[in-house]
Scaffold this motif. Structure first.
Motif, PDB file in Angstrom:
ATOM      1  N   TYR A 166       0.906  -1.438   0.102  1.00 12.40           N
ATOM      2  CA  TYR A 166       0.021   0.081   0.157  1.00 12.40           C
ATOM      3  C   TYR A 166       0.795   1.160   0.166  1.00 12.40           C
ATOM      4  N   GLY A 167       2.377   1.199   0.309  1.00 17.99           N
ATOM      5  CA  GLY A 167       3.108   2.341   0.242  1.00 17.99           C
ATOM      6  C   GLY A 167       3.096   3.024   1.700  1.00 17.99           C
ATOM      7  N   VAL A 168       2.406   2.562   2.656  1.00 17.93           N
ATOM      8  CA  VAL A 168       2.297   3.025   3.755  1.00 17.93           C
ATOM      9  C   VAL A 168       2.053   1.870   4.899  1.00 17.93           C
ATOM     10  N   ASP A 169       2.548   1.869   5.993  1.00 13.77           N
ATOM     11  CA  ASP A 169       2.498   0.918   6.918  1.00 13.77           C
ATOM     12  C   ASP A 169       1.109   0.857   7.832  1.00 13.77           C
ATOM     13  N   GLU A 170       0.699  -0.060   8.450  1.00 14.72           N
ATOM     14  CA  GLU A 170      -0.352  -0.354   9.250  1.00 14.72           C
ATOM     15  C   GLU A 170      -1.596  -0.822   8.569  1.00 14.72           C
ATOM     16  N   PRO A 171      -2.508  -1.531   9.211  1.00 13.58           N
ATOM     17  CA  PRO A 171      -3.526  -2.099   8.769  1.00 13.58           C
ATOM     18  C   PRO A 171      -4.840  -1.056   8.206  1.00 13.58           C
ATOM     19  N   ALA A 172      -5.375  -1.646   7.045  1.00 15.18           N
ATOM     20  CA  ALA A 172      -6.555  -0.540   6.689  1.00 15.18           C
ATOM     21  C   ALA A 172      -7.830  -0.771   7.545  1.00 15.18           C
ATOM     22  N   GLY A 173      -8.102  -1.965   8.063  1.00 20.94           N
ATOM     23  CA  GLY A 173      -8.967  -2.221   8.827  1.00 20.94           C
ATOM     24  C   GLY A 173      -8.666  -2.029  10.449  1.00 20.94           C
ATOM     25  N   CYS A 174      -9.814  -2.446  11.125  1.00 24.73           N
ATOM     26  CA  CYS A 174      -9.579  -2.432  12.584  1.00 24.73           C
ATOM     27  C   CYS A 174     -10.277  -3.504  13.319  1.00 24.73           C
ATOM     28  N   TYR A 175     -10.277  -3.647  14.650  1.00 19.46           N
ATOM     29  CA  TYR A 175     -11.025  -4.666  15.437  1.00 19.46           C
ATOM     30  C   TYR A 175     -12.487  -4.860  14.925  1.00 19.46           C
ATOM     31  N   ASP A 176     -13.030  -3.667  14.529  1.00 17.68           N
ATOM     32  CA  ASP A 176     -14.531  -3.795  14.140  1.00 17.68           C
ATOM     33  C   ASP A 176     -14.711  -4.754  13.097  1.00 17.68           C
ATOM     34  N   ASP A 177     -13.757  -5.162  12.451  1.00 21.01           N
ATOM     35  CA  ASP A 177     -13.889  -6.116  11.402  1.00 21.01           C
ATOM     36  C   ASP A 177     -14.279  -7.600  12.094  1.00 21.01           C
ATOM     37  N   LEU A 178     -13.770  -7.465  13.245  1.00 20.82           N
ATOM     38  CA  LEU A 178     -14.152  -9.019  13.911  1.00 20.82           C
ATOM     39  C   LEU A 178     -15.601  -8.991  14.122  1.00 20.82           C
ATOM     40  N   ASP A 179     -16.123  -8.057  14.328  1.00 25.59           N
ATOM     41  CA  ASP A 179     -17.702  -8.087  14.550  1.00 25.59           C
ATOM     42  C   ASP A 179     -18.488  -8.071  13.352  1.00 25.59           C
ATOM     43  N   ALA A 180     -18.011  -7.903  12.302  1.00 24.79           N
ATOM     44  CA  ALA A 180     -18.684  -7.793  10.814  1.00 24.79           C
ATOM     45  C   ALA A 180     -18.299  -9.113   9.954  1.00 24.79           C
TER      46      ALA A 180
END
Lengths: 805, 87
Positions: free
Chosen positions: A182-196
Motif C-alpha cells: 500500500y506504500g504505507v504501514d499498518e492495517p487498513a481495517g481494525c477490530y470492528d472487522d471481527l464484529d462484521a
C-alpha cells in the motif's frame, strides 16, 4: 479481613460484572463507568494494559499508594469491560519481590550499588569516548514519548542511527508487507472487522490464547446466534482449533504455497474481482534480488506465475488436502460474504515473512475482499506499542518519525527543521538493524565489531534474540564492550550487564501506547516507583543533559539550546533532566505535541494530547471536523470512512507505490525454509507463547497466579514420536539443534498438539532458554528472524549420547 | 481472599440454563446476579488463587456454560504478602 469489607468487595465485583452485562444487553449506557462507591477507598483511573498489542483498557484501582484492584474498562471499545488472565493480574506485575531499586555497576565482576549521578556520568563518558560506536536497543514496550526521546537523542543529537527496537524481531515483516503493498504501514481495517466478518481466517495465529479478548469478541457473536466461520490454518493444534470450523494443518513454510493456491483458484475459476483489480491494483514481483518495491509485472505474467499452484500441487507441498485448498478458493471467490484475515508471528517470524504478508494482502485485493467492515487483512502485534512507538515514531534504524526514511534527503531535512537542528545533523547512513547490531556488539572490535556500548531499554534481548550463543552470550570475554540495561527486574540481559538502571513501569509513570488497530492511548502516573527507580524517558533526557554539559555539540539545537527543553504553562523553562523537577511539567505532553507535527505526512494524523486524556484511545488518522471535534478513522483508503479518500473514488490507496492510487498485488514463489529436518535433526522446532505468560516472562513470572498456573517451559511432542523413543509424558529429555541444547520436560497431552515430526517450546522461561537453539534465519527484506522453523533432534537422557554444543 | 467479578455466558435453551444456574447457586464461593439474555454476572470469592483456578476450570466444564469472562479482580487482601519492601 472483616466481614463488612468482604461483603463490600463481593458486592463491588458483582456490580462490575452486572454493569458489563447491562451494557451488552443495551440496558445501560455504554458511555459511563459504574460510579465508584465513596466507601470504596480506592481511587480509579484508566490505562491500557501493560502486556500485549491488543490494547485493552483497564480501570486501575489505587489505595494507599499501591495498585490494589483491576477492572476491565467498559468504556473501552477494544475490550468492552473484559480482560484476559494476564490483564486482570496486570497490577501485580509491579510488585515482584526482586524489583530493581538502585543503579548497579559491575565492579570486579559483581554488580554494586552506585548513585544515579555516577550512573549517568558513566554512560555519558562511554558515549563521548566513541559516539559512533554507541547503540540504543529499545522495544515496542517503549511508550511513545520514551521512544521519541531516544530517537531524537540518537538521530537528532548524536547523528547516529544505531537505534532499533525489538519490534524488528516481531513485526518488521508486517511493516514491509504493508509498505510494499500500500506504500504505507499498518492495517487498513481494525477490530470492528471481527464484529462484521462472516469468515475469520487465522493464519498461524493462536488468537484464543495470544489475543484472548479479541477471540472472546468473536465467540460472543456465536453465542448471540450469529454465524461466523472460523478457519484455523496452523502448524499445531491449539485452543483456537477447538473453536474452529476448519483446521488446516500445513507443513512449516508452506503457507506461501497455500496463499498462491488461493490466488490460482481465483484466477482459474474466474472468481477474482476483475473490476476491483482493474481500478485499484497493479502487479509486482521480485525478479533478481529480494527488495522492498520489486519490479512491475503484467497481469498475464502474474497469472502464468501462479499456474503451477494447483490444489494438488499445493497439497503436495503443504500437506493440506486439495479439497481444503478448494474450500479457501471458493470462499474468497464469493461476493456475498465478508472475510477477515488475521496473523501475528506465524507470518512475521518467517524467513519469507515479507512475502507471506504480501501474498495475504494479495488474495484480499485479488478477490475484492477489501474496503468494507469485515473484509480486510489485518496483522496483530505482540507488544503494546509496537505500532505506536516502533513503527509510527520510527525508532527503527532506517526510519525517521512519521514514516520518513533516513535515506531520503527531503525527509532528513524536514525532520531537522522540526527538531530545529542544523542541516546535515542527521546521518544519511542507515544504522544497524537488530541482528546486525548484536552481532557487531558480540564481535571483537579488532575483527570489525563496531558497536562497543549498547543501552537496552524496556526489553530483554538476553532471552528474546535468536541464536543466543552467537548474538548475546558471545559478549562474555570482550572487555571493551559495555552493556547498559534499564530494567525493572533482574533478567537474562542484566546477567551480562555492566550497568543496570532501575526503571519505573506502567502506571508508575505517564505514558502513551499505540495498539494493533492504529489506536493511540494515554495514561497518567498513578503510583510511585519503588526505591530509586525512575522513568526511562527521564533516563534518556538526563543522559542527553550530561552529554550537553560535557560539550557534545549534537545536544544543542540551532539556537544553542539543549535539545530537550521544556517549559511549564507559565512559559518558564523546567529542568526536566533533574529528577526532582521531572514531573513539574508533563514531559509526555510536550514530547507528544512535538511528535504530532510528524504525523501528517503519511496521513497518520494524531489529535492533541488532551484528546487522548479524555478517550480510551483514538484510531488515526484523527481528523478535526468543521465543528472542531476530532474524528477517528476505522477503515483507511475507503471512502465510507476515510476522509482523505477523494469523493467518488470508492477506494483510494493514496500512498500508492506506483503513484496512481493503486495497491500492489505481489507474486512470490514458495521457497523452502533455510533449515529443514534431516537424518541428524529430524524434527521441526517451533517456538512461541503461552496464555499465562507474556513474552520473556519478566513480569508474568513474578505474578504468583500466573507462574503457578504455568511454572516452567516444556517441549510439546506428538505421543507417537515419544512412544517410538520410549519417552514418557513428563520425562525430561534433551532437545538439540546445531546451535545448542536444552533439557526440557515432555508434554504429549498438553493444551497444544504438534503433529508427528514437530516440537514446540515456549520462550517465557528464563531458566530454559529456547533461543539457545533457534536459528533466526532473517527475512531478506525486513531482516526479521524466523523463530518458527529450524531442525532439531531429541535425546532420551541416560542414552549415553550427550555432547555439549 | 481474592474476589473476582465474572460474566458467565450460558448455552441457549431454558432447561439447560436453569440447570446450570441451579448448580451455580449451590456453590458457596459464588454470588449470583440476575440472568440477563444469556449472561449471568457473578462474584467469586475464594480462599486463594489455587481455589480460584479450580472454580474457573469447574465453570468452564459445567454443562450449560458456554464461556466465562473475568471483568474484575481485587487482590488487595493478598497484596500485602507480595509487596516489595517500602523504600
Amino acid at each position: 479481613m472483616n466481614l463488612p469489607r468482604r461483603e463490600f468487595l463481593r458486592a463491588s465485583a458483582l456490580a462490575a460484572a452486572s454493569a458489563v452485562v447491562a451494557q451488552r444487553t443495551g440496558a445501560a449506557d455504554a458511555t459511563t463507568s459504574p460510579a465508584p462507591s465513596p466507601a470504596d477507598g480506592i481511587a480509579w483511573d484508566k490505562a491500557p494494559c501493560r502486556f500485549c498489542g491488543t490494547g485493552c483498557h483497564v480501570r486501575v484501582g489505587v489505595k494507599d499508594g499501591k495498585v490494589v484492584a483491576i477492572q476491565g474498562d467498559q468504556l473501552a471499545e477494544v475490550n468492552k469491560g473484559l480482560l484476559c488472565v494476564k490483564g486482570y493480574h496486570v497490577g501485580l506485575a509491579l510488585y515482584g519481590k526482586d524489583r530493581l531499586t538502585t543503579p548497579l555497576l559491575r565492579k570486579n565482576g559483581k554488580l554494586e550499588p552506585i548513585s544515579w549521578d555516577e550512573a549517568l556520568d558513566t554512560i555519558a563518558k562511554r558515549v563521548m569516548a566513541a559516539p559512533d560506536k554507541f547503540a540504543i536497543y529499545g522495544s515496542g514496550q517503549w511508550t511513545i514519548p520514551e521512544g521519541y526521546a531516544a530517537n531524537k537523542l540518537m538521530k537528532g543529537g548524536l547523528s547516529n542511527n544505531h537505534i532499533d527496537p525489538n519490534a524488528r524481531l516481531c513485526m518488521a515483516s508486517a511493516v514491509t508487507g504493508y509498505l510494499s503493498t500500500y506504500g504505507v504501514d499498518e492495517p487498513a481495517g481494525c477490530y470492528d472487522d471481527l464484529d462484521a466478518c462472516d469468515v475469520l481466517i487465522l493464519w498461524g495465529n493462536n488468537m484464543a490464547e495470544m489475543h484472548p479478548v479479541l477471540f472472546s469478541r468473536v465467540i460472543d457473536r456465536r453465542t448471540r446466534g450469529q454465524k461466523v466461520t472460523l478457519i484455523d490454518i496452523g502448524t499445531r493444534r491449539t485452543r483456537t482449533t477447538e473453536f474452529s470450523d476448519h483446521y488446516l494443518e500445513f507443513k512449516p513454510q508452506s503457507d506461501l504455497a497455500i496463499l498462491n493456491g488461493i490466488a490460482h483458484l481465483l484466477l482459474k475459476n474466474g472468481t477474482y474481482d476483475a473490476k476491483f483489480v482493474e481500478r485499484f491494483c497493479n502487479f509486482r514481483q521480485d525478479t533478481a534480488a529480494a527488495s522492498l518495491l520489486g519490479d512491475a509485472m503484467t497481469f498475464d505474467a502474474y497469472k502464468a506465475a501462479l499456474e503451477p499452484y494447483t490444489p494438488e500441487y499445493v497439497e503436495k507441498i503443504s500437506g493440506v488436502p486439495a479439497e481444503k485448498i478448494r474450500l479457501l478458493g471458493e470462499l474468497f471467490g464469493r461476493k456475498d460474504i465478508r472475510i477477515t484475515s488475521v496473523w501475528c508471528m506465524g507470518f512475521n517470524q518467517h524467513s519469507r515473512g515479507t512475502n507471506a504478508n504480501r501474498l495475504c494482502h494479495g488474495i484480499h485485493l485479488l478477490s475484492g475482499h477489501f474496503g468494507k467492515h469485515g473484509d480486510a487483512p489485518t496483522s496483530l502485534t505482540g507488544q503494546p506499542s509496537a505500532c505506536g512507538t516502533a513503527r509510527e515514531v520510527g525508532t527503527m534504524c532506517h526510519f525517521l518519525p512519521g514514516g520518513r526514511l533516513i535515506a531520503n534527503a527531503e525527509h532528513r531535512a524536514e525532520t531537522e527543521r522540526i527538531w530545529n537542528v542544523p542541516p546535515g545533523r542527521i546521518n544519511p547512513k542507515m544504522g544497524h538493524h537488530t541482528v546486525l547490531l548484536w552481532e557487531k556488539f558480540c564481535t571483537p572490535t579488532a575483527q570489525g565489531g563496531d558497536i562497543s556500548t549498547v543501552w537496552v531499554q524496556v526489553t530483554n534481548p538476553g532471552q528474546s534474540l535468536p541464536n543466543l550463543h552467537k548474538l548475546f552470550k558471545a559478549k562474555r570475554g570482550l572487555p571493551d564492550k559495555f552493556l547498559i540495561v534499564s530494567e525493572v527486574y533482574p533478567t537474562a540481559t542484566t546477567e551480562l550487564a555492566d550497568l543496570v538502571l532501575p526503571s519505573a513501569m506502567w502506571v508508575e509513570k505517564n505514558g502513551m501506547f499505540g495498539n494493533s488497530e492504529r489506536r493511540t492511548q494515554q495514561w497518567f502516573k498513578m503510583v510511585n516507583p519503588p526505591g530509586e527507580a525512575r522513568d526511562d524517558c527521564w533516563q534518556t533526557i538526563a543522559v542527553a543533559r550530561k552529554l550537553f554539559e560535557l560539550g557534545h555539540p549534537g545536544l544543542k539545537d540551532k539556537e544553542d539550546k539543549f535539545l530537550f527543553t521544556f517549559k511549564n504553562a507559565a512559559g518558564t523553562e523546567v529542568p526536566a533532566w533533574d529528577w526532582k523537577h521531572y514531573y513539574d511539567v508533563n514531559v509526555d505532553r510536550a514530547l507528544f505535541e512535538e511528535y504530532r507535527a510528524f504525523s501528517r505526512y503519511k496521513h497518520k494524523d494524531l489529535a492533541p494530547y488532551d484528546e487522548y486524556v479524555k478517550a480510551r484511545g483514538l484510531r488515526w488518522p484523527v481528523v478535526q471536523q468543521a465543528s472542531g471535534a476530532w474524528r477517528e478513522t476505522k477503515f483507511r483508503f475507503a471512502e465510507f470512512d476515510d476522509s482523505y479518500v477523494k469523493r467518488g473514488a470508492g477506494i483510494q490507496f493514496y500512498h500508492s507505490v506506483t503513484k496512481d492510487d493503486k495497491a500492489l498485488i505481489w507474486f512470490a514463489p514458495y521457497e523452502k525454509a533455510a533449515e529443514e529436518p534431516d537424518a541428524d535433526f529430524p524434527f521441526w522446532l517451533c517456538t512461541g507463547r503461552v496464555l499465562e505468560h507474556w513474552h520473556t516472562g519478566t513480569m508474568t513470572m513474578r505474578i504468583p497466579q500466573l507462574s503457578g498456573a504455568m511454572p516452567h517451559a516444556y517441549v510439546e511432542m506428538h505421543s507417537a514420536d515419544a512412544t517410538e523413543r520410549s519417552i514418557a509424558n513428563g520425562e525430561t529429555i534433551l532437545v538439540r539443534t546445531r546451535r545448542g541444547q536444552l533439557r526440557l520436560p515432555v508434554w504429549t497431552n498438553g493444551r497444544g498438539h504438534v503433529p508427528r515430526g514437530s516440537l514446540f517450546v515456549p520462550f517465557f522461561d528464563q531458566r530454559l532458554l529456547v533461543n539457545d537453539l533457534t536459528l533466526g534465519e532473517p527475512d531478506p527484506i525486513s531482516k526479521e528472524p524466523d523463530y518458527k522453523k529450524c531442525a532439531a533432534t531429541v535425546v532420551k537422557l541416560g542414552a549415553g549420547r550427550l555432547n555439549s554444543v | 481472599m481474592p474476589t473476582s467479578g465474572l460474566i458467565i455466558t450460558l448455552q441457549p435453551g431454558s432447561a439447560t440454563q436453569a440447570d446450570a444456574v441451579g448448580r451455580l447457586r449451590a456453590r458457596p464461593e459464588l454470588t449470583l446476579g440476575e440472568v440477563s439474555d444469556r449472561w449471568l454476572p457473578v462474584a467469586l470469592e475464594t480462599r486463594d488463587d489455587a481455589e480460584s483456578r479450580e472454580v474457573y476450570d469447574w465453570l468452564m466444564a459445567l454443562p450449560g456454560v458456554a464461556f466465562v469472562d473475568v471483568v474484575s479482580v481485587n487482590f488487595e487482601p493478598t497484596l500485602s504478602l507480595q509487596l516489595h519492601p517500602s523504600p
